[in-house]
Write a protein that holds these residues in place. Structure first.
Motif, short mmCIF file in Angstrom:
data_model
loop_
_atom_site.label_atom_id
_atom_site.label_comp_id
_atom_site.label_asym_id
_atom_site.label_seq_id
_atom_site.Cartn_x
_atom_site.Cartn_y
_atom_site.Cartn_z
N PRO A 57 0.82 -1.20 0.00
CA PRO A 57 0.00 0.00 0.00
C PRO A 57 0.86 1.26 0.00
N LEU A 58 0.48 2.26 -0.77
CA LEU A 58 1.14 3.56 -0.76
C LEU A 58 0.14 4.56 -0.19
N PRO A 59 0.19 4.80 1.11
CA PRO A 59 -0.84 5.62 1.75
C PRO A 59 -0.99 6.98 1.05
N GLY A 60 -2.23 7.32 0.74
CA GLY A 60 -2.48 8.60 0.12
C GLY A 60 -2.32 8.58 -1.38
N ILE A 61 -1.73 7.53 -1.94
CA ILE A 61 -1.50 7.50 -3.38
C ILE A 61 -2.22 6.33 -4.04
N ARG A 89 -5.21 5.94 -6.79
CA ARG A 89 -6.56 5.78 -6.28
C ARG A 89 -7.61 6.28 -7.24
N SER A 102 8.68 4.86 -14.98
CA SER A 102 7.35 4.67 -14.43
C SER A 102 6.42 5.37 -15.40
N ARG A 150 0.96 -0.44 -4.90
CA ARG A 150 1.97 -0.93 -5.83
C ARG A 150 1.94 -2.45 -5.83
N ILE A 169 5.83 0.08 -13.89
CA ILE A 169 7.16 0.36 -13.33
C ILE A 169 8.13 -0.76 -13.65
N VAL A 179 1.84 0.58 -10.50
CA VAL A 179 1.32 1.39 -9.41
C VAL A 179 -0.08 1.81 -9.83
#
Lengths: 160, 399
Positions: free
Chosen positions: A7-11, A31, A51, A14, A38, A28
């Motif tokens: 998890p990529l918090p706020g984004i 949201r 990317s 991945r 990538i 990636v």
């Protein structure tokens, strides 16, 4: 294959996995649904060489490019024991007369004896499509039949 | 000219000027925050033109700016993300607090600004700018990098720390006693816990209350709810900003995404006003005397953030280059340092020099942060090569 989900918090999220030569490959997913492809660098596996932002169509096309040959190879392998039977990918191009029409409209089996066993669309496999399955440009049909039949099928999809 | 006409002209000129500054910032690849601050400094006290007629509007607008900044910060995260972020990063988060608040606290004490001044400056130097950092990571194409989750989870930790820090600060600024301060901490801890539990279990109900298919209705409900909660929180001494942050966390799923999309332009507008007002209230003449301290703090806290990121990334077994990138990415300070300083200044509990120091410091760090994130890789590679790691392959041309 061990796909790592981070998890990529706020984004977003991945998802990637390591290839045999030690590189990482993955996507990636933002949201808002945007997808980035990538690929890790060879000298610095923590960093990304590229990317690439992809639209949903582009991601689908890429998935078809990667997925269709694999499916075809698998089917070919299964049919190897049966002489005279081949598997082939047949694209629905944007100028095809069947863009927006159904599988039934092609009358594929009646005219060539070829069976469409799956349709690849936007990275998804739709197995055993029914006659009312509607094609759109970019679809890849996975068809099984004799060599002549498959040639004919390709012509039908191109010229109607 | 009548009063309304003059106010409209002034307001129009301010917004237009901010637009030009924002475009300039975009052109040179910088965060617009330092330019907004500079814009504010140029006008206002001791500046070129005093903007008297729109004072009451800009005051309220800057308050709304803070509420929206924190609301959108809360909308960024789901409660589940906060918990996993917290679990992953608590040790790095604690190191982050100790290393990066210490320089601010020390300088404030050295300058004789007292305990409250020290707590404010500690907050100013501690908190990284998640806005600048998220943007820089995206721009540099580092979202897929292995150190990126480390950076993001430290940011999550910082934001949660803010939710705890702001109410304590508000209580202290209000001049309450030690016991009163403890009470404020207790209340805010309780409120935060309750909100997180509600957000985890019943987030969809909160979302359902504000959700609507009609854009107009949705906008009014979200904004209304945010201001209501912020106002109520403020009345309870828990800080309007924290109220908005917690509401943002409680709103989840697609409602949160839609709200973010709808509120983003509003936040940008009001937050810009907030930075300008902060600059307006700071006398530019007060900056030169504290500039030396600001530079010292900038150097110190750049090093401490790099150390924090390095350590956190090493714990996740990221390589040396990745550790350097993680550290440099965290350097930027911005909106929240100004929010903290703004709270202190408007409460009138700190000396004027503090606002000047905070402004100068954020000006430096908001510019330095993105630059540090960009140059760290070539610098680190050069350093590695000079240290005799010549056998490593050279920078790939496609990189």
């Amino acid at each position: 294959m061990n796909v790592e989900v981070t998890p990529l918090p706020g984004i977003g999220v991945r998802k990637d996995f390591a290839t045999r030569n030690g590189r990482r490959i993955g996507v990636v997913t933002h949201r808002d649904g945007q997808i980035e492809l990538i690929v890790s660098k060879s000298d610095d596996p923590d960093a990304c060489l590229a990317s690439l932002p992809l639209t949903a169509d582009e991601a689908g096309a890429l998935a078809n490019l990667l997925g269709a040959p694999q499916l075809v190879a698998q089917l070919t392998e299964e049919h190897r024991e049966v002489p005279g039977i081949n598997t082939k990918q047949l694209p629905i191009k944007s100028n095809s007369p069947f863009d927006g029409r159904t599988l039934g409209d092609t009358a594929m089996r009646t005219r060539t004896g070829v069976s469409v066993v799956a349709v690849m669309r936007a990275g998804q496999v739709h197995p055993s499509p029914t006659p009312d399955f509607t094609f759109t440009a970019g679809d890849v049909l996975v068809a099984v039949g004799t060599s002549e039949g498959l040639e004919g099928a390709l012509k039908i999809l191109k010229n109607g | 000219m009548d009063h309304t006409a003059l106010s409209l002209i002034e307001l129009g000129a301010v917004f237009f000027g901010l637009g030009v500054l924002g475009r300039l910032a975009g052109k040179i690849g910088l965060s617009p925050i330092p330019l907004y601050l500079l814009g504010g400094l140029a006008f206002g006290q001791g500046g070129l033109i005093p903007l008297g007629d729109i004072g009451s509007f800009t005051h309220l607008a800057s308050e709304i700016g803070v509420v929206l900044l924190l609301l959108l910060l809360g909308l960024e995260y789901s409660a589940a993300e906060l918990f996993t972020g917290l679990k992953r990063s608590w040790s790095a988060g604690l190191l982050d607090i100790v290393l990066n608040a210490a320089p601010g606290v020390a300088v404030a004490l050295l300058l004789g600004w007292g305990m409250i001044g020290a707590i404010v400056m500690g907050g100013v130097t501690y908190i990284s700018s998640s806005g600048i950092i998220a943007k820089v990571l995206g721009d540099l194409g580092r979202l897929g990098n292995r150190e990126t989750p480390v950076i993001l989870s430290i940011l999550v930790f910082e934001d949660l720390a803010m939710a705890l820090y702001l109410p304590i600060l508000t209580a202290l600024l209000g001049g309450v006693s030690f016991l009163g301060g403890l009470e404020a901490v207790g209340i805010s801890l309780l409120v935060i816990t309750v909100v997180l539990v509600i957000a985890l279990r019943y987030g969809r109900y909160v979302s359902a209350i504000v959700d609507s298919d009609d854009r107009e209705v949705f906008l009014l409900k979200v904004l209304g709810a945010a201001l209501l909660v912020a106002g109520l929180a403020s009345a309870m001494q828990v800080s309007a900003a924290v109220g908005a942050f917690l509401l943002g966390i409680a709103i989840s799923g697609s409602t949160a995404h839609n709200a973010t999309r709808l509120l983003e332009p509003l936040r940008d507008l009001f937050a810009a006003v907030f930075f300008v007002v902060f600059g307006l209230n700071t006398n530019p003449a007060a900056i030169p005397p504290v500039l030396g301290w600001a530079v010292l703090l900038a150097v110190l806290t750049t090093l401490t953030k790099i150390a924090t990121g390095w350590w956190a990334a090493r714990r996740q077994s990221v390589g040396k280059l990745g550790r350097a990138r993680a550290g440099a990415a965290l350097v930027a300070r911005g909106e929240f340092s100004i929010v903290i300083a703004g709270l202190a200044v408007s409460a009138g509990a700190v000396v004027d020099e503090l606002a000047a120091l905070a402004t100068a410091y954020v000006l430096l760090m908001a510019i330095l942060g993105p630059i540090a994130a960009r140059v760290v890789e070539p610098l680190a590679r050069g350093f590695q090569r000079r240290r005799g790691h010549g056998h490593e392959p050279a920078t790939s041309s496609a990189g």
